[in-house]
Each structure stands twice: as C-alpha cells, then as structure tokens.
Design an enzyme around this catalytic site. Structure first.
Site, PDB file in Angstrom:
ATOM      1  N   CYS A   2       8.661 -52.134  44.026  1.00 24.38           N
ATOM      2  CA  CYS A   2       9.721 -52.798  44.777  1.00 24.38           C
ATOM      3  C   CYS A   2      11.094 -52.480  44.199  1.00 24.38           C
ATOM      4  O   CYS A   2      11.219 -52.199  43.008  1.00 24.38           O
ATOM      5  CB  CYS A   2       9.526 -54.301  44.724  1.00 24.38           C
ATOM      6  SG  CYS A   2       7.909 -54.826  45.262  1.00 24.38           S
ATOM      7  N   ARG A  27      10.871 -44.799  44.393  1.00 20.09           N
ATOM      8  CA  ARG A  27      10.006 -45.665  43.594  1.00 20.09           C
ATOM      9  C   ARG A  27       8.720 -46.030  44.323  1.00 20.09           C
ATOM     10  O   ARG A  27       7.795 -46.541  43.715  1.00 20.09           O
ATOM     11  CB  ARG A  27      10.760 -46.948  43.227  1.00 20.09           C
ATOM     12  CG  ARG A  27      12.048 -46.685  42.479  1.00 20.09           C
ATOM     13  CD  ARG A  27      12.745 -47.973  42.146  1.00 20.09           C
ATOM     14  NE  ARG A  27      11.960 -48.733  41.206  1.00 20.09           N
ATOM     15  CZ  ARG A  27      12.043 -48.599  39.885  1.00 20.09           C
ATOM     16  NH1 ARG A  27      12.881 -47.730  39.373  1.00 20.09           N
ATOM     17  NH2 ARG A  27      11.300 -49.315  39.081  1.00 20.09           N
ATOM     18  N   TRP A  79       6.809 -53.061  47.839  1.00 19.12           N
ATOM     19  CA  TRP A  79       5.518 -52.389  47.656  1.00 19.12           C
ATOM     20  C   TRP A  79       4.490 -53.501  47.668  1.00 19.12           C
ATOM     21  O   TRP A  79       4.459 -54.335  46.765  1.00 19.12           O
ATOM     22  CB  TRP A  79       5.521 -51.635  46.322  1.00 19.12           C
ATOM     23  CG  TRP A  79       4.335 -50.755  46.097  1.00 19.12           C
ATOM     24  CD1 TRP A  79       4.169 -49.473  46.543  1.00 19.12           C
ATOM     25  CD2 TRP A  79       3.158 -51.071  45.340  1.00 19.12           C
ATOM     26  NE1 TRP A  79       2.965 -48.974  46.112  1.00 19.12           N
ATOM     27  CE2 TRP A  79       2.315 -49.934  45.376  1.00 19.12           C
ATOM     28  CE3 TRP A  79       2.714 -52.187  44.643  1.00 19.12           C
ATOM     29  CZ2 TRP A  79       1.082 -49.880  44.744  1.00 19.12           C
ATOM     30  CZ3 TRP A  79       1.479 -52.152  44.002  1.00 19.12           C
ATOM     31  CH2 TRP A  79       0.682 -51.001  44.064  1.00 19.12           C
ATOM     32  N   ASN A 105      11.262 -58.870  42.756  1.00 17.00           N
ATOM     33  CA  ASN A 105      10.289 -57.909  42.216  1.00 17.00           C
ATOM     34  C   ASN A 105       9.431 -58.657  41.208  1.00 17.00           C
ATOM     35  O   ASN A 105       9.931 -59.518  40.491  1.00 17.00           O
ATOM     36  CB  ASN A 105      10.998 -56.765  41.475  1.00 17.00           C
ATOM     37  CG  ASN A 105      11.734 -55.840  42.403  1.00 17.00           C
ATOM     38  OD1 ASN A 105      11.653 -55.975  43.620  1.00 17.00           O
ATOM     39  ND2 ASN A 105      12.453 -54.892  41.833  1.00 17.00           N
ATOM     40  N   GLY A 106       8.163 -58.264  41.106  1.00 17.26           N
ATOM     41  CA  GLY A 106       7.279 -58.918  40.135  1.00 17.26           C
ATOM     42  C   GLY A 106       6.251 -59.777  40.848  1.00 17.26           C
ATOM     43  O   GLY A 106       6.086 -59.690  42.074  1.00 17.26           O
ATOM     44  N   GLU A 486      -4.104 -33.619  33.104  1.00 17.76           N
ATOM     45  CA  GLU A 486      -2.801 -33.773  33.742  1.00 17.76           C
ATOM     46  C   GLU A 486      -2.706 -32.884  34.995  1.00 17.76           C
ATOM     47  O   GLU A 486      -2.164 -33.296  36.014  1.00 17.76           O
ATOM     48  CB  GLU A 486      -1.679 -33.442  32.736  1.00 17.76           C
ATOM     49  CG  GLU A 486      -0.275 -33.443  33.284  1.00 17.76           C
ATOM     50  CD  GLU A 486       0.161 -34.755  33.938  1.00 17.76           C
ATOM     51  OE1 GLU A 486      -0.522 -35.777  33.796  1.00 17.76           O
ATOM     52  OE2 GLU A 486       1.192 -34.731  34.650  1.00 17.76           O
ATOM     53  N   LYS A 490      -1.942 -34.311  38.715  1.00 19.11           N
ATOM     54  CA  LYS A 490      -0.840 -33.823  39.537  1.00 19.11           C
ATOM     55  C   LYS A 490      -1.339 -33.407  40.912  1.00 19.11           C
ATOM     56  O   LYS A 490      -0.772 -33.756  41.934  1.00 19.11           O
ATOM     57  CB  LYS A 490      -0.205 -32.623  38.815  1.00 19.11           C
ATOM     58  CG  LYS A 490       1.230 -32.489  38.771  1.00 19.11           C
ATOM     59  CD  LYS A 490       2.086 -33.433  37.990  1.00 19.11           C
ATOM     60  CE  LYS A 490       1.845 -34.877  38.118  1.00 19.11           C
ATOM     61  NZ  LYS A 490       2.299 -35.674  37.011  1.00 19.11           N
ATOM     62  N   GLU A 493      -2.523 -36.488  43.080  1.00 17.52           N
ATOM     63  CA  GLU A 493      -1.528 -37.463  43.555  1.00 17.52           C
ATOM     64  C   GLU A 493      -0.624 -36.906  44.637  1.00 17.52           C
ATOM     65  O   GLU A 493      -0.194 -37.642  45.511  1.00 17.52           O
ATOM     66  CB  GLU A 493      -0.755 -38.128  42.412  1.00 17.52           C
ATOM     67  CG  GLU A 493       0.180 -37.265  41.631  1.00 17.52           C
ATOM     68  CD  GLU A 493       0.883 -38.044  40.507  1.00 17.52           C
ATOM     69  OE1 GLU A 493       1.059 -39.261  40.606  1.00 17.52           O
ATOM     70  OE2 GLU A 493       1.280 -37.399  39.519  1.00 17.52           O
ATOM     71  N   HIS A 509     -22.836 -31.478  31.238  1.00 16.71           N
ATOM     72  CA  HIS A 509     -23.463 -32.790  31.024  1.00 16.71           C
ATOM     73  C   HIS A 509     -23.424 -33.624  32.308  1.00 16.71           C
ATOM     74  O   HIS A 509     -23.658 -34.833  32.254  1.00 16.71           O
ATOM     75  CB  HIS A 509     -22.766 -33.520  29.876  1.00 16.71           C
ATOM     76  CG  HIS A 509     -22.900 -32.807  28.567  1.00 16.71           C
ATOM     77  ND1 HIS A 509     -24.073 -32.772  27.859  1.00 16.71           N
ATOM     78  CD2 HIS A 509     -22.016 -32.054  27.874  1.00 16.71           C
ATOM     79  CE1 HIS A 509     -23.900 -32.049  26.762  1.00 16.71           C
ATOM     80  NE2 HIS A 509     -22.661 -31.591  26.747  1.00 16.71           N
ATOM     81  N   LYS A 608       6.799 -45.225  41.656  1.00 19.36           N
ATOM     82  CA  LYS A 608       7.318 -44.496  40.498  1.00 19.36           C
ATOM     83  C   LYS A 608       7.132 -45.279  39.211  1.00 19.36           C
ATOM     84  O   LYS A 608       6.765 -44.719  38.190  1.00 19.36           O
ATOM     85  CB  LYS A 608       8.806 -44.160  40.720  1.00 19.36           C
ATOM     86  CG  LYS A 608       9.443 -43.373  39.577  1.00 19.36           C
ATOM     87  CD  LYS A 608       8.811 -42.003  39.425  1.00 19.36           C
ATOM     88  CE  LYS A 608       9.381 -41.219  38.272  1.00 19.36           C
ATOM     89  NZ  LYS A 608       8.505 -40.074  37.899  1.00 19.36           N
TER      90      LYS A 608
HETATM   91  O1  M6R Z   1       6.890 -44.694  33.602  1.00 20.33           O
HETATM   92  P1  M6R Z   1       5.595 -44.425  32.917  1.00 20.33           P
HETATM   93  O2  M6R Z   1       5.582 -43.121  32.196  1.00 20.33           O
HETATM   94  O3  M6R Z   1       5.156 -45.552  32.042  1.00 20.33           O
HETATM   95  O4  M6R Z   1       4.540 -44.312  34.094  1.00 20.33           O
HETATM   96  C1  M6R Z   1       3.177 -44.167  33.835  1.00 20.33           C
HETATM   97  C2  M6R Z   1       2.430 -43.727  35.065  1.00 20.33           C
HETATM   98  O5  M6R Z   1       2.520 -44.683  36.063  1.00 20.33           O
HETATM   99  C3  M6R Z   1       2.952 -42.389  35.601  1.00 20.33           C
HETATM  100  O6  M6R Z   1       2.905 -41.403  34.630  1.00 20.33           O
HETATM  101  C4  M6R Z   1       2.112 -41.943  36.810  1.00 20.33           C
HETATM  102  O7  M6R Z   1       0.824 -41.614  36.402  1.00 20.33           O
HETATM  103  C5  M6R Z   1       2.791 -40.796  37.545  1.00 20.33           C
HETATM  104  N1  M6R Z   1       2.624 -40.971  38.957  1.00 20.33           N
HETATM  105  C6  M6R Z   1       2.242 -39.468  37.190  1.00 20.33           C
HETATM  106  O8  M6R Z   1       2.788 -38.420  37.897  1.00 20.33           O
END
Ligand code: M6R
Length: 613
Positions: A2, A27, A79, A105-106, A486, A490, A493, A509, A608
């Site tokens: 949010c 975000r 959100w 927010n929250g 990673e 990527k 997502e 395994h 984000k």
């Molecule tokens: O702001 P942060 O690095 O704490 O965020 C952690 C994760 O939410 C963030 O890395 C998320 O996995 C991204 N979407 C990755 O691209």
C-alpha cells in the site's frame, strides 16, 4: 504494498495526489482512492484497479473547478489484505459521520474486537477492511480535537500503521502517524507532502523528515509539529533525500527493470567507491561501527533476509566462511523469531533488505537485538526503518530501485557482503597481500558486469527459445547455488514460468523426475570449485532430453560445447563471479518476460516492499 500520499499547500491537490500515487505504483497495489475537502465536506473518489482508472474516475466525477480549488487531500494505493480489491474496500475510509477520512498502511490486528465494540455502539461498516474500523474509532474518539482523537484511537489499536487523517471540521491540517509502517514528510515551500515512500515527494522537495514509531504529526502547509502518542513534543531532523526525480524515471528504457539492470556498473561503483583500502588490503566500512577487537571476537555471522535479499545472504554465507574463516549461516527472516534462534553477544546478525521496511526482516532485527546480538543492516533505502533500528550498517548506494523485481540491489548487496567478509578476513585469516588481491577483484566488479550487459542482444535472442516453456530449472554449485535460486526467482516473478533453483547435486535426489524432452535447464557452469561435477550433472540432464542453457567462463570452449545455448561470464574470483552471473540471468528473465508480454515492472500479486508478515 500500500502507498500513502497526503498534500496540503497551494497547488491543485487532486493532481498532486494522483501524480504522487503514480510514483508509488511500483510498490504493487490493486485499487486506489483519494479524499479532498470542499465546502466543508469530504469528497471521495475510488477505483478498483490502476491509478489511471482513479484519475479518469475523479476527472469524470469532479469538475475542473473542484480540482483547482482543492489544496488539501489524502490518497492511497491498496494492496488487498482484508477483503478483495474492490472499490468499497479501497481507501480512504470514512468515520460514521463522514467528517473524518483515513488512509492506512499496515494491519490493525485487533480490528475484530474493535469492530464488535463499535457495532455495539451502533456503528455500521460497509467494507471488510480493518482500516474502516480505525476510521470509525477515530471518529468515535473525536470530541472536537482531531489530533487528540487520533492519539486516543491509536492507544487502542494493536498492529502496525502508517496513517494520514483529515477532518472536514479542521480543514487546515492533516494528522499523520506511524508504527511499523513508514511515513516521510516532505517540507516544501508553502506546501507539505506526506508519503509512505520518498518517491512521491521527489518532485516537490529534497527536504524530508522521517517519522519514528509512535510519532504523530500535525501537518499544515507551513509547519510540521511532531509529538509522541502522549502529546509530548519530539524533535526529528530534516534530512536531504540525495536523489532527484530523474532517478525515478525510466530515462528511455522500456521498463524500470531494464534500466536498473543497465545501471548496475554505476550502482556497483557507488557501492564500492571509497570502501576498499589497497594499502591495508582491507575494506573501510565505517557504518559497521565495530572495533578490530570486536571483529576478532565474533563467534558467528547470521544473515537474515527475504526473497532476493535472502539469496544475497546465501552468497554472503559462502563469502564469510571462505574469506573470513568464520562460521556463517543464513536464516529466513520470516522464521527467525518463531523458532528459538541461538544467538548471543558474540554473534553478528546482518539484516539484508533493499527497502529496509520488510516486516519479517524488521521482526528478526528486533528479536536479535533482544537476544543481545551485535546487529547491523545492509539496506538501500536511506532512513528506512531497519536502517534506523539497527543504527549500524552499510548502505548500498544503489539508487532508487523501482522495479518490483530486485536487480541492482542484489548485486550491490553481494558486493558489500564481499567487502564485509574481506574486512573480517583481514582480522582473522588473510595476509595483506591476499587482501589486496581480493580488493583488486572487487574493484573490477563494475567492469565485469558491463561486459555481461554488452551481451544484451545475444541474451535477448536466446530468450526466444525459452519464452514458451512452462517450467525451467536452474542449477549451480558452491556460490553459484544461490545464484541459481536467484535466477529462478527472477524468472518466475516476472515471466510467470514455473522456475526452481537447485543445487546441481540435488537434482538426482528428486527433481530430475520432472525432466523430459526439451525441459530447459539453466546451468551455471562457470569456473568455480566443483565445476567438473557440474559438468557431470549437466550430462545427467542432457541424457534425459533437457535443453541446456549454460553460463560459462570466458574462453572455456570445452564447457560451452556441452551447452545448447550459452552466455559467457568474465573470468574472476569465484565469489566475485556470482555478480556478473546473476546479471546474465536478470537479462535472460527480462527478455523471456518481455517476449511473453508480461507486465514486467509490476508483476501480478507482488509488492515492492512487503510490510506485513
Ligand atoms: O526490501 P527487501 O530486500 O527486504 O525485500 C525482500 C523481498 O521481498 C524482495 O527481495 C523480493 O523477493 C523481490 N520481489 C525480489 O525480486
């Protein structure tokens, strides 16, 4: 997640608010709304979906005259947590009288009991949200002083909040407060902007005040009066943002993600600049706030983070053990406080977070502090909650990262972790000469990354072969194992292809059962320890019909010949090579997602910064 924007000044508030919300779109959100005051009444416009729909809606519902005469308002991107992303659940929410409006927010954790109590007093709720309950609670507490009403209401809530509140009875001010969810106040010339993220403030001013938890501020066009929840005045410094609006623009790139991938040589140079000491063969990381004796006494390093930051921590684990000869382990921030982490005062806990606002990572910081550990952070966003709560740490200096998929933050996190390991290593294991050698390797990182980026067109071409696949497997060994994880994160997502990262030896395994003819396997087969075994693992995949994309070291023709497609990675120290290798995978994912027509910068369901547990 949010986003909040509040404005009070001399400009047309609806336009300022909508522009501010646009800056927060990255975000992640699924509905939006805004409230202004006109003729002593609160007027609200909301829309499910994007800020562009809200803009159309408000411009249809409200006259141009109304736009131009409104100079105060609050706005929100939501959100969804409590209830689906519908117009009725979108913020702002009103109190019972319709004279108080709130964006939040929250999460208000005790909203059910508060709601039941208010219903008992005759309140009726229209939405499923916890926020509407807080709006009613504030209204219920309002006996003619909005500030006091917000204080009284906040004393009754459990959970987290960043809020902005306005009242048609006191139309010359906005009340804002925070607990666990950021609020930053931009101090302009005859105007004040409230936001949950400095990106919404950039266009107005560089001068900002970050609220601390349980701060509550009375904001007018010319003043910011900050108190605690017991009405005791508190002083918060005005800080300079240090980056301008252009940093949050695409600057000719099709997507923020592509821009941020291309920014990496510069971002890494900024992360490294002035932090290597070629004389001592060490690094200079003053923010760590540790004496050589404290470093020498450390028993263990524990790295905590989520998502991409967790993967950076996994590379860090290899770096601390290999370079600094110190026991290191990575823990998922989300689990940290729910198990019994064995942490003591000789343990260094490093919280890794791009945003510095991730709720799970923040909770881990608090747990580690409580257990007496030596806690520091590695954040990108200056002044973020985790950076401030740890007090010690190293900023990444990567510049604003707008794309939801983290790219430059990851590579800068790894670069900083390497420098931290170098510093620890010099106090324990490294000779000066070893240190100088590694420092020279780290210094080269921006150039190594630039070499990978030069292969952009080649990677874009390769991506065509993979754009239609449904599954993909990434494999690596040693420090390339977290790179595989990673790479898979990527790809999944932003392209919505089901992708998993495995240690190459784990395949047999279990996961190898999933391989069939044509299944893509992305093998990180650079020259790192274990490469020979990696080649064996690749053959096992090939024997089952997998289509192999390899990351191979420059000049390693023999390995390249084992691949169906390959991308070359410049030769360097195995830990350093994790950075150019991941950049190649970022570009690969980007081009696959682009070919699939995905909404790259704002993937579905993602936010984000994840400010709820
Ligand atoms: O702001 P942060 O690095 O704490 O965020 C952690 C994760 O939410 C963030 O890395 C998320 O996995 C991204 N979407 C990755 O691209």
């Amino acid at each position: 997640m949010c986003g909040i924007v509040g404005y009070i000044g001399k400009s047309d508030a609806p336009t300022v608010l909508i522009n501010g919300l646009r800056r927060l779109e990255y975000r992640g959100y699924d509905s939006a709304g805004l409230a202004i005051i006109d003729d002593e009444r609160i007027i609200i416009s909301k829309s499910a979906g994007k800020v562009s729909s809200l803009n159309e809606r408000a411009r249809t519902d409200w006259s141009p005259d109304l736009f131009s005469r409104s100079t105060l308002g609050i706005a929100h991107t939501r959100w969804a947590t409590h209830g689906p992303p519908t117009e009725v659940n979108a913020h702002p929410h009103l109190d019972r009288t319709g004279e108080v409006a709130l964006v939040h927010n929250g999460i208000i954790e005790n909203y059910r009991s508060l709601r039941a109590r208010l219903e008992g007093k005759g309140h009726h709720f229209y939405s499923e949200t916890d926020t509407e309950v807080l709006a009613h609670l504030i209204g219920d507490c309002d006996k003619g002083d909005l500030f006091q009403a917000v204080c009284d209401a906040l004393h009754q809530v459990e959970g987290t909040f960043g809020i902005a509140v306005l009242s048609s009875r006191e139309p010359e001010k906005i009340i804002t407060a925070r607990r666990g969810s950021p609020i930053v106040i931009g101090v302009g010339d005859g105007e004040t902007i409230i936001a949950s993220d400095a990106a919404a403030i950039l266009a107005h001013t560089q001068r900002v005040i970050y609220l601390d938890d349980d701060d509550i501020a009375i904001v007018t066009a010319d003043s910011v009066d900050i108190r605690d929840l017991h009405n005791i005045p508190v002083t918060r410094e005005i800080a300079e943002l240090g980056f301008d609006a252009a940093a949050a623009e695409k600057c000719g790139h099709e997507h923020f993600m592509l821009k941020e991938i291309h920014e990496q040589p510069e971002a890494l140079a900024n992360a490294i600049r002035g932090r290597l000491d070629f004389n001592l063969g060490s690094s200079v990381l003053a923010g760590m706030g540790t004496s050589p004796r404290e470093l020498a006494d450390l028993g263990r390093v524990v790295l905590v983070g989520c998502g991409t930051s967790l993967h950076a921590g996994l590379v860090g684990e290899y770096a601390f053990e290999d370079l600094a000869d110190i026991h290191a382990e990575v823990q998922q921030a989300a689990e940290f406080r729910y198990r019994n982490p064995i942490i003591g005062n000789r343990d260094l806990v490093v919280a890794i977070s791009q945003s510095g606002e991730t709720a799970d990572t923040l909770a881990a910081v608090r747990e580690a502090n409580q257990k007496g550990a030596f806690v520091m952070s590695l954040c990108n966003v200056v002044g973020s909650t985790i950076a401030r709560e740890t007090g010690r740490g190293v900023y990444l200096h990567a510049g604003p990262e707008i794309s939801v998929a983290s790219t430059k933050a990851f590579t800068c996190q790894v670069a900083v972790l390497l420098m931290m390991a170098l510093k620890l290593g010099r106090g324990r294991r490294f000779s000066r000469e070893d240190g100088i050698r590694l420092a020279r390797e780290i210094e080269m990182i921006p150039a190594l990354v630039a070499k990978v980026i030069q292969q952009n067109d080649h990677i874009a071409e390769i991506a065509g072969t993979y754009a239609k696949c449904e599954h993909a497997f990434f494999i690596g060994r040693g420090p390339m194992y977290p790179v595989a994880m990673e790479g898979a994160l990527k790809l999944k997502e932003i392209s919505y292809i089901h992708a998993e990262g495995f240690h190459a030896s784990e395949l047999k395994h279990g996961p190898i059962a999933l391989l069939e003819k044509g299944t893509p396997v992305i093998a990180i087969a650079c020259d790192v320890p274990g490469k020979d075994k990696m080649l064996g693992n690749i053959e096992e995949c090939r024997a089952r019909g997998a289509h192999i994309l390899g990351l191979v070291s420059e000049g390693d023709h023999e390995t390249a010949e084992c691949m169906d497609d390959f991308i070359t990675i410049p030769r360097c120290h195995p830990l350093v090579a994790t950075i150019p290798a991941v950049v190649a995978l970022q570009l690969f994912s980007y081009h696959v997602a682009r070919l699939r027509g995905c909404e790259i910068d704002q993937p579905r369901n993602l936010a984000k910064s994840v400010t709820v547990e």
